[in-house]
Design an enzyme around this catalytic site. Structure first.
Site: not given
Ligand SMILES: [Zn+2]
Length: 669
Positions: A458-459, A462, A465
């Site tokens: 998940h991290e 980010h 992105h």
């Protein structure tokens, strides 16, 4: 003699100033923050110099006699405040990840100074007039320029710059009161959490584990009642009056800016845009979620009935909210037969990190290699270089994965430097960290749970992105997007964690054996476990948040009954008695004290894009190079340089199907 002394002091002051790392060019490799040279005493003078620098830059923009243009107003502002970017990037990150007492003291001292500086920018009518002139004549701007201008313009308007003096004074007073009340809400909750711990004997953070494992039904009932009544004891720490005052002021603020309710004000610059859209969206999830939850109750009741037969539970007992976690765990063991003690040996932190890198390399063609010798802020931080196939730099990644006593709980991604194009036209690449507290402190191998593996993916989603972005302006690059869009790529990246092809590259035990297929199947099946409950409580909290913020200024706040309002909202949404919202109003810290007001729906909202995109990948092959290339180039790289839905349609060729979320959670077939 005296003159010499003054001369000497001046020289010394200049020398001291010159040694301040924030006031010097970072000319080491990658212009990496020189953490080894930064001292606690450097922050205050650097902030002072940074404010002076940005004030001078703003003055130059405002004093410019030429016609306001994108370049001489917006682009000039985007490039301003270089010193402050450096100081804030370091200071506010360390305050979360390496928060020594000294750093926290510095933050306490400097926060009001920096807030005042920001207010001075966004309440400056001369600057606003220049921005408004550019925005009014936006036809000549390209999309990214338009999006940056719109964002800056909205920041002014939403701060009340266009109000008359009386309106502005009222706005300032409301903001001041809201800040005090939010703090009060949080402090009350902290006191109530401590009271809970004293009464029940476990900290609030251990409540889920307690409810899953405590065999004594009466104790579970007592814990549930204590947990779900926090902030609602009509004592000094009661939050009912506090939250009503917050709502009253938020509603007044929205009205001042021309909105019927606070939700519409908050949502005007988000992807969802208005309250009605969010309501319809949440209602479409609530029905199937509750439907599934009812099936889950039936499965749990069967096991409870056996306990009744065995005399462990009183005759005629039905599943109650305090039974859910306990019996769900029994169902999980019976149906999924997954024991994390069997999976953990395959999820060594270092291997999981390599798996995350492998997935990114396979999908987006980046190369990730370890870099040594960079002056990190803590020896536990590992650094990596991301490069394109042609060797050009994508960015520097800092992995700060281990628990520390001076690190805030939870997991997050953060930028030490944003991506942007500088005044000379150089593409400045970002420095990004993932900060987590993974593994148990007594486990030197750092073996991760399934949940923790998902967190790492998940991290890093980010981070991707932030890394892969190709924008020109800081304010729209990378993760600088609307709150209800920002979780899209992080949640999307989780889809790769347990794909057999990726597991084969990282999930090895100490003997070098790859995780067996039987465990992979069990992991993937268990991801859909208890989703009726999990979706219902999340969606219920999201709806409760919306209903609070849809109240209008004619509400009778003085005679408002919080409990009656809450039960009506739960009844109207169709929630069953066995489930309560994930947070009830008096302890809903996200919406009354941490900026998620009219925003708790964001996780579910972003999940629609994530799951719809992933279904498309599954259809076309999860490592299909054309799909991955198009995903990267039309969607992931774009930051906030275009409306998110426009970007999504460019990638997908269609609108996202909201049912993709329901399918992924196993709520419909
Ligand atoms: Zn996230």
């Amino acid at each position: 003699m005296k003159r010499v002394l003054v001369f000497l002091i001046t020289i010394m002051a200049i020398t001291a100033c010159n040694k301040n790392p924030f006031l010097q060019k970072w000319d080491n490799e990658y212009a990496f923050p020189p953490f080894d040279k930064i001292k606690t005493t450097d922050y205050a003078p650097a902030v002072k110099a940074g404010i002076a620098q940005q004030e001078a830059e703003l003055k130059a923009i405002i004093d410019n006699k030429e016609t306001p243009t994108f370049e001489n107003v917006i682009a000039a502002y985007e490039l301003s405040g270089d010193i402050l970017s450096k100081v804030n990037g370091v200071l506010f990150n360390l305050a979360e990840s390496d928060a020594t007492k000294e750093i926290l003291d510095v933050v306490d001292t400097l926060t009001p100074v920096l807030t005042e500086h920001e207010d001075n920018i966004f309440m400056n009518k001369d600057f606003y007039n220049k921005v408004a002139a550019v925005f009014a004549d936006s036809a000549s701007l390209d999309r990214e320029q338009y999006m940056v201008t719109k964002k800056l313009y909205n920041s002014f308007v939403r701060n009340g710059v266009a109000l008359d003096d009386a309106g502005q004074a009222k706005m300032r007073e409301i903001n001041k009161q809201l800040a005090i009340l939010a703090q009060k809400f949080g402090n009350n909750l902290l006191a109530e959490n401590n009271a809970f711990e004293k009464e029940i004997g476990v900290p609030v953070s251990s409540y889920p584990t307690f409810m899953t494992t405590c065999t004594d039904r009466a104790k579970r009932e007592a814990a549930f009642k204590a947990y779900s009544s926090r902030g609602n004891h009509d004592n000094a720490n009661d939050n009912k009056a506090v939250l009503l005052e917050i709502m009253k002021l938020r509603t007044q603020k929205a009205a001042l800016l021309g909105f019927d309710n606070s939700a519409d004000f908050i949502l005007a610059d988000k992807m969802a845009h208005d309250a009605k859209t969010v309501d319809t969206f949440l209602a479409s999830i609530m029905g199937p979620a509750v439907g599934k939850a009812k099936e889950e109750v039936v499965a749990m009741q069967k096991i409870m009935d056996e306990d009744i037969k065995a005399g462990a539970v009183e005759a005629g007992a039905k599943i109650q909210p305090w039974d859910w976690a306990y019996y769900a765990e029994k169902v999980r063991k019976a149906q999924y037969d997954l024991d994390e003690n069997q999976t953990k040996p395959y999820f060594r932190l270092e291997n999981v990190r390599n798996g995350v890198f492998k997935a990114a390399e396979k999908l987006y063609g980046v190369h990730i290699t370890s870099v040594s010798g960079l002056p990190v802020y803590n020896p536990e931080v590992k650094t990596f270089r991301l490069t394109n196939a042609d060797g050009s730099l994508v960015g520097i990644f800092m992995a700060d994965y281990l628990p520390r006593s001076i690190k805030r709980g939870g997991a997050w991604m953060t930028n030490f430097r944003e991506q942007y194009v500088d005044a000379e036209g150089n593409d400045v690449r970002p420095i990004i960290a993932n900060v987590c507290s993974l593994g148990q402190p007594d486990d030197s191998l750092h073996l991760l749970t399934i949940d923790e593996v998902q967190t790492v993916f998940h991290e890093f989603g980010h981070a991707l992105h932030g890394f892969l972005t190709k924008c020109r302006y800081k304010d729209v690059s990378g993760t600088n997007v609307a709150r209800d869009f920002v979780e899209t790529f992080s949640q999307f990246n989780e889809n790769w964690a347990f794909q057999p092809e990726i597991l084969a590259t990282y999930a090895f035990n100490g003997d070098g054996q790859v995780i067996p297929d039987s465990l992979v199947v069990k992991i993937n099946n268990s991801l859909k476990f208890n989703q009726g409950f999990m979706t219902s409580e999340l969606c219920a909290a999201s709806i409760l948040d919306m209903k609070w913020h849809e109240l209008t200024s004619d509400t009778d706040w003085a005679n408002f009954d919080v409990a009656a309002f809450e039960s009506k909202v739960c009844k109207d949404m169709g929630l069953i008695d066995e489930i309560i919202p994930r947070y009830k109003s008096t302890y809903f810290n996200h919406i009354f004290n941490s900026g998620y007001n009219a925003g708790y729906y964001s996780y579910l909202w972003a999940e629609v894009l994530d799951k719809d995109a992933f279904e498309y990948f599954v259809q076309k092959g999860i490592f299909n190079p054309e799909v991955a290339k198009s995903f990267k180039e039309t969607f992931l790289e774009k930051g906030g340089s275009e409306e998110p839905m426009t970007l999504y349609r460019q990638f997908r060729g269609a609108d996202p199907d909201p049912a993709a979320l329901l399918r992924a959670r196993g709520l419909i077939q």
